[in-house]
Design a protein around this motif. Structure first.
Motif: not given
Length: 273
Positions: A233, A268, A246, A229
């Motif tokens: 990002c 996302a 997200l 994750e």
């Protein structure tokens, strides 16, 4: 220069992997039960369709042009979006996938029956499942192009494919991590996508977490960049996107059916400033 040569060779090696890709096998592996079980709330495909429906239902998610980046042989990713944009562009690097898409669009023939998908999305929209024929008609009417694309090129689509200001929205599912040899290439490809999008436009990105390979045909293991994750990002930020949402899906044990080693899926929603 040497680093660039290595990068180009790595991308070329990825392209070579895909020459044996079998759309029918891929669809069977990933888009049938248990991964596409519409009676289960914890099945992967219904989760993805809900994420897309909710994102496309939000204010500002409409416009002239929606582009699906790296469609593969699948259509589910634009079944909600086709109601909110005047024009939908599908794209893929492989001719076999573009042929699969055109077959459904032009002749209604496909290696997978998309009817259950269309019915499920109609239900998400508060319509009767019987409205699936209207949705199929709408989808066929707004898809204007099925184009070749190469996300590793600074201009991924053929020149003149989009308005000069760019598309209003991009959607991309399981593409970038599956065609990039490493995280740096993944991030660079995201930057190339930004160039297709108008200022203020949105990106809806679905991808795999913790995946190192998937089967593109019987015995064909295609390497994937294993993402977490934080990396997703960070790559979005580095590519100039503002992350708005997200969400993460963790695979139950019975969804791990041996065609990959994915542990989760991310959704996302991001905006280009």
């Amino acid at each position: 220069m040497e680093g660039e040569d290595r990068g180009e060779k790595a991308v070329a090696a990825m392209e070579a992997c895909y020459q044996g890709f079998d759309p029918a096998a891929y669809l069977q592996y990933n888009y049938t039960p248990p991964r596409a079980d519409f009676t289960r709330s914890d099945s992967i495909v219904p989760w993805k369709l809900k994420c897309l429906h909710e994102a496309f239902s939000e204010d500002g998610m409409k416009g002239e042009v929606l582009v699906d980046v790296g469609s593969g042989p699948t259509l589910y990713q634009v079944m909600s979006g086709c109601e909110h944009f005047d024009r939908v562009v599908l794209s893929d690097f492989l001719e076999v996938n573009r042929t699969e898409l055109r077959s459904w669009l032009q002749d209604g023939k496909s290696s997978l029956d998309w009817t259950p998908y269309l019915k499920f999305v109609c239900q998400l929209e508060g319509r009767s499942p019987s409205a699936w024929t209207e949705k199929a008609k709408r989808l066929r009417s707004v898809v204007t192009d099925v184009l070749p694309i190469n996300v590793h090129q600074p201009c991924p689509l053929p020149s003149g494919s989009l308005p000069s200001t760019g598309a209003d929205c991009l959607v991309s599912s399981f593409c970038l991590e599956s065609v990039s040899p490493d995280l740096s290439s993944f991030t660079q490809a995201l930057g190339h996508l930004s160039g297709l999008l108008r200022s203020g436009g949105h990106l809806l990105l679905i991808g795999a977490l913790g995946e190192s390979f998937y089967l593109g045909a019987p015995g064909l293991r295609i390497p994937v960049v294993p993402l977490d994750e934080a990396q997703v990002c960070s790559s979005l930020r580095a590519s100039g996107f503002h992350l708005l949402q997200l969400s993460v899906y963790h695979l139950p044990p019975d969804m791990r059916v041996g065609v990959d080693d994915v542990t989760g899926v991310f959704f996302a929603k991001a905006r280009k400033p």
